[in-house]
Every structure is written in C-alpha cells, then in structure tokens.
Write a protein that holds these residues in place. Structure first.
Motif, PDB file in Angstrom:
ATOM      1  N   PRO A  11      26.241 -45.336  52.739  1.00  0.00           N
ATOM      2  CA  PRO A  11      25.206 -44.442  53.270  1.00  0.00           C
ATOM      3  C   PRO A  11      25.837 -43.308  54.081  1.00  0.00           C
ATOM      4  O   PRO A  11      26.966 -43.434  54.560  1.00  0.00           O
ATOM      5  CB  PRO A  11      24.366 -45.344  54.168  1.00  0.00           C
ATOM      6  CG  PRO A  11      24.645 -46.733  53.689  1.00  0.00           C
ATOM      7  CD  PRO A  11      26.070 -46.705  53.208  1.00  0.00           C
ATOM      8  N   PHE A  12      25.102 -42.208  54.232  1.00  0.00           N
ATOM      9  CA  PHE A  12      25.598 -41.057  54.982  1.00  0.00           C
ATOM     10  C   PHE A  12      24.460 -40.438  55.773  1.00  0.00           C
ATOM     11  O   PHE A  12      23.286 -40.725  55.521  1.00  0.00           O
ATOM     12  CB  PHE A  12      26.257 -40.023  54.062  1.00  0.00           C
ATOM     13  CG  PHE A  12      25.320 -39.418  53.046  1.00  0.00           C
ATOM     14  CD1 PHE A  12      24.655 -38.234  53.318  1.00  0.00           C
ATOM     15  CD2 PHE A  12      25.119 -40.025  51.826  1.00  0.00           C
ATOM     16  CE1 PHE A  12      23.797 -37.669  52.391  1.00  0.00           C
ATOM     17  CE2 PHE A  12      24.264 -39.465  50.883  1.00  0.00           C
ATOM     18  CZ  PHE A  12      23.603 -38.283  51.171  1.00  0.00           C
ATOM     19  N   GLU A  13      24.803 -39.595  56.743  1.00  0.00           N
ATOM     20  CA  GLU A  13      23.811 -38.888  57.542  1.00  0.00           C
ATOM     21  C   GLU A  13      23.846 -37.412  57.211  1.00  0.00           C
ATOM     22  O   GLU A  13      24.913 -36.836  56.996  1.00  0.00           O
ATOM     23  CB  GLU A  13      24.076 -39.091  59.033  1.00  0.00           C
ATOM     24  CG  GLU A  13      23.692 -40.483  59.488  1.00  0.00           C
ATOM     25  CD  GLU A  13      23.517 -40.577  60.989  1.00  0.00           C
ATOM     26  OE1 GLU A  13      23.144 -39.571  61.624  1.00  0.00           O
ATOM     27  OE2 GLU A  13      23.762 -41.671  61.505  1.00  0.00           O
ATOM     28  N   THR A  14      22.663 -36.802  57.165  1.00  0.00           N
ATOM     29  CA  THR A  14      22.538 -35.373  56.934  1.00  0.00           C
ATOM     30  C   THR A  14      21.261 -34.889  57.585  1.00  0.00           C
ATOM     31  O   THR A  14      20.232 -35.570  57.533  1.00  0.00           O
ATOM     32  CB  THR A  14      22.563 -35.027  55.428  1.00  0.00           C
ATOM     33  OG1 THR A  14      22.476 -33.611  55.272  1.00  0.00           O
ATOM     34  CG2 THR A  14      21.433 -35.683  54.675  1.00  0.00           C
ATOM     35  N   ASP A  44      27.883 -28.341  32.162  1.00  0.00           N
ATOM     36  CA  ASP A  44      28.516 -27.624  33.261  1.00  0.00           C
ATOM     37  C   ASP A  44      28.179 -28.335  34.572  1.00  0.00           C
ATOM     38  O   ASP A  44      27.011 -28.543  34.890  1.00  0.00           O
ATOM     39  CB  ASP A  44      27.989 -26.191  33.245  1.00  0.00           C
ATOM     40  CG  ASP A  44      28.522 -25.347  34.373  1.00  0.00           C
ATOM     41  OD1 ASP A  44      29.740 -25.354  34.583  1.00  0.00           O
ATOM     42  OD2 ASP A  44      27.706 -24.682  35.025  1.00  0.00           O
ATOM     43  N   PHE A  45      29.208 -28.723  35.359  1.00  0.00           N
ATOM     44  CA  PHE A  45      28.957 -29.506  36.566  1.00  0.00           C
ATOM     45  C   PHE A  45      28.016 -28.837  37.568  1.00  0.00           C
ATOM     46  O   PHE A  45      27.094 -29.492  38.064  1.00  0.00           O
ATOM     47  CB  PHE A  45      30.268 -29.908  37.259  1.00  0.00           C
ATOM     48  CG  PHE A  45      30.017 -30.783  38.454  1.00  0.00           C
ATOM     49  CD1 PHE A  45      29.663 -32.111  38.293  1.00  0.00           C
ATOM     50  CD2 PHE A  45      30.095 -30.272  39.734  1.00  0.00           C
ATOM     51  CE1 PHE A  45      29.401 -32.920  39.388  1.00  0.00           C
ATOM     52  CE2 PHE A  45      29.843 -31.074  40.832  1.00  0.00           C
ATOM     53  CZ  PHE A  45      29.494 -32.400  40.659  1.00  0.00           C
ATOM     54  N   PRO A  46      28.185 -27.534  37.905  1.00  0.00           N
ATOM     55  CA  PRO A  46      27.244 -26.923  38.853  1.00  0.00           C
ATOM     56  C   PRO A  46      25.792 -26.991  38.373  1.00  0.00           C
ATOM     57  O   PRO A  46      24.879 -27.211  39.166  1.00  0.00           O
ATOM     58  CB  PRO A  46      27.724 -25.470  38.969  1.00  0.00           C
ATOM     59  CG  PRO A  46      29.183 -25.551  38.672  1.00  0.00           C
ATOM     60  CD  PRO A  46      29.287 -26.604  37.586  1.00  0.00           C
ATOM     61  N   THR A  47      25.596 -26.853  37.071  1.00  0.00           N
ATOM     62  CA  THR A  47      24.242 -26.951  36.517  1.00  0.00           C
ATOM     63  C   THR A  47      23.733 -28.390  36.637  1.00  0.00           C
ATOM     64  O   THR A  47      22.592 -28.626  37.019  1.00  0.00           O
ATOM     65  CB  THR A  47      24.222 -26.490  35.051  1.00  0.00           C
ATOM     66  OG1 THR A  47      24.671 -25.134  35.000  1.00  0.00           O
ATOM     67  CG2 THR A  47      22.829 -26.577  34.461  1.00  0.00           C
ATOM     68  N   PHE A  48      24.599 -29.342  36.315  1.00  0.00           N
ATOM     69  CA  PHE A  48      24.214 -30.750  36.433  1.00  0.00           C
ATOM     70  C   PHE A  48      23.884 -31.095  37.880  1.00  0.00           C
ATOM     71  O   PHE A  48      22.927 -31.822  38.156  1.00  0.00           O
ATOM     72  CB  PHE A  48      25.341 -31.652  35.910  1.00  0.00           C
ATOM     73  CG  PHE A  48      24.973 -33.108  35.866  1.00  0.00           C
ATOM     74  CD1 PHE A  48      24.229 -33.606  34.805  1.00  0.00           C
ATOM     75  CD2 PHE A  48      25.345 -33.964  36.881  1.00  0.00           C
ATOM     76  CE1 PHE A  48      23.870 -34.947  34.763  1.00  0.00           C
ATOM     77  CE2 PHE A  48      24.987 -35.301  36.846  1.00  0.00           C
ATOM     78  CZ  PHE A  48      24.245 -35.791  35.784  1.00  0.00           C
ATOM     79  N   GLY A  57      15.543 -34.687  45.008  1.00  0.00           N
ATOM     80  CA  GLY A  57      14.981 -34.125  46.228  1.00  0.00           C
ATOM     81  C   GLY A  57      16.025 -33.887  47.310  1.00  0.00           C
ATOM     82  O   GLY A  57      15.684 -33.545  48.439  1.00  0.00           O
ATOM     83  N   LEU A  58      17.290 -34.081  46.982  1.00  0.00           N
ATOM     84  CA  LEU A  58      18.387 -33.805  47.913  1.00  0.00           C
ATOM     85  C   LEU A  58      19.020 -32.470  47.541  1.00  0.00           C
ATOM     86  O   LEU A  58      19.097 -32.130  46.365  1.00  0.00           O
ATOM     87  CB  LEU A  58      19.451 -34.904  47.849  1.00  0.00           C
ATOM     88  CG  LEU A  58      19.008 -36.302  48.289  1.00  0.00           C
ATOM     89  CD1 LEU A  58      20.097 -37.320  47.968  1.00  0.00           C
ATOM     90  CD2 LEU A  58      18.693 -36.315  49.776  1.00  0.00           C
ATOM     91  N   THR A  59      19.478 -31.721  48.533  1.00  0.00           N
ATOM     92  CA  THR A  59      20.132 -30.448  48.248  1.00  0.00           C
ATOM     93  C   THR A  59      21.516 -30.713  47.653  1.00  0.00           C
ATOM     94  O   THR A  59      22.079 -31.808  47.846  1.00  0.00           O
ATOM     95  CB  THR A  59      20.304 -29.612  49.529  1.00  0.00           C
ATOM     96  OG1 THR A  59      21.246 -30.281  50.387  1.00  0.00           O
ATOM     97  CG2 THR A  59      18.986 -29.388  50.244  1.00  0.00           C
ATOM     98  N   PRO A  60      22.089 -29.729  46.943  1.00  0.00           N
ATOM     99  CA  PRO A  60      23.463 -29.915  46.456  1.00  0.00           C
ATOM    100  C   PRO A  60      24.430 -30.227  47.594  1.00  0.00           C
ATOM    101  O   PRO A  60      25.343 -31.049  47.424  1.00  0.00           O
ATOM    102  CB  PRO A  60      23.793 -28.574  45.793  1.00  0.00           C
ATOM    103  CG  PRO A  60      22.462 -28.073  45.315  1.00  0.00           C
ATOM    104  CD  PRO A  60      21.508 -28.488  46.417  1.00  0.00           C
ATOM    105  N   GLU A  61      24.215 -29.627  48.751  1.00  0.00           N
ATOM    106  CA  GLU A  61      25.072 -29.906  49.902  1.00  0.00           C
ATOM    107  C   GLU A  61      24.926 -31.351  50.370  1.00  0.00           C
ATOM    108  O   GLU A  61      25.902 -31.983  50.786  1.00  0.00           O
ATOM    109  CB  GLU A  61      24.759 -28.939  51.052  1.00  0.00           C
ATOM    110  CG  GLU A  61      25.121 -27.494  50.757  1.00  0.00           C
ATOM    111  CD  GLU A  61      24.137 -26.779  49.818  1.00  0.00           C
ATOM    112  OE1 GLU A  61      22.974 -27.233  49.664  1.00  0.00           O
ATOM    113  OE2 GLU A  61      24.542 -25.772  49.231  1.00  0.00           O
ATOM    114  N   GLU A  62      23.711 -31.886  50.326  1.00  0.00           N
ATOM    115  CA  GLU A  62      23.514 -33.296  50.685  1.00  0.00           C
ATOM    116  C   GLU A  62      24.153 -34.198  49.637  1.00  0.00           C
ATOM    117  O   GLU A  62      24.762 -35.221  49.975  1.00  0.00           O
ATOM    118  CB  GLU A  62      22.024 -33.600  50.847  1.00  0.00           C
ATOM    119  CG  GLU A  62      21.428 -32.944  52.066  1.00  0.00           C
ATOM    120  CD  GLU A  62      19.914 -33.045  52.147  1.00  0.00           C
ATOM    121  OE1 GLU A  62      19.406 -33.118  53.269  1.00  0.00           O
ATOM    122  OE2 GLU A  62      19.239 -33.037  51.087  1.00  0.00           O
ATOM    123  N   LEU A  63      24.045 -33.826  48.367  1.00  0.00           N
ATOM    124  CA  LEU A  63      24.678 -34.616  47.312  1.00  0.00           C
ATOM    125  C   LEU A  63      26.196 -34.654  47.474  1.00  0.00           C
ATOM    126  O   LEU A  63      26.831 -35.621  47.060  1.00  0.00           O
ATOM    127  CB  LEU A  63      24.310 -34.053  45.934  1.00  0.00           C
ATOM    128  CG  LEU A  63      22.842 -34.224  45.515  1.00  0.00           C
ATOM    129  CD1 LEU A  63      22.560 -33.440  44.244  1.00  0.00           C
ATOM    130  CD2 LEU A  63      22.486 -35.691  45.340  1.00  0.00           C
TER     131      LEU A  63
END
Length: 90
Positions: A11-14, A44-48, A57-63
């Motif tokens: 688990p992580f915190e954000t 393409d990874f950024p697209t995925f 429902g998580l942002t790319p930064e949270e992912l």
C-alpha cells in the motif's frame, strides 16, 4: 458495471489518503476514445497508463506509486476488461 478489486501487497499514501486496494472497472468505448487515436497506440505505455488511470480512478502520478508486483495484477485486470485476458502485463 463489472469491476475487479486488487489488494495491494505494498500500500502507499497519496494526497493524504492511504491506497490499500485498486478497483479496476470495465472499459468503455469512451475510455478508449479519450486515450487512443488509433488501435496500435494501445501498445504504447503512456497510452496504456492513461487508460489504466481512467479505469481505476487514480491519476497517472498516483499509479506511479504502485509496486511492480501489484502493477502486474492491475494490468492483468485491465487486459481482462479489454478482452486481452491472456496478454502479459505491461
């Protein structure tokens, strides 16, 4: 709507909240329309990552905070909802 919950081994915190599980929902055509311009872009990874963001429902930064062992499970669930049940994790 069909969903799959992935319990995180790490688990992580954000943004002041603890993420202990990620729920992946089924993919809609609108999700694809919002993230890809043509079918081959799906590899393409950024697209995925953008598509996974829409589906969880998580942002790319949270992912970015997801441990790779957990990422493998999340991508497996995403691929399942995309109809690619037998594909490897990205």
């Amino acid at each position: 709507m069909d969903t799959q919950e992935i319990k995180l081994e790490s688990p992580f915190e954000t943004s002041g909240r603890k993420i202990e599980a990620v729920t992946v929902r089924s993919c809609k055509v609108g999700d694809l329309r919002m993230t890809i311009k043509r079918a081959e872009d799906l590899e393409d990874f950024p697209t995925f990552l953008k598509l996974t963001s829409h589906m969880t429902g998580l942002t790319p930064e949270e992912l970015d905070n997801i441990d790779m062992r957990d990422w493998s499970k999340v991508t497996k669930a995403v691929n399942h909802f995309l109809g690619f049940a037998h594909q490897q994790a990205v």
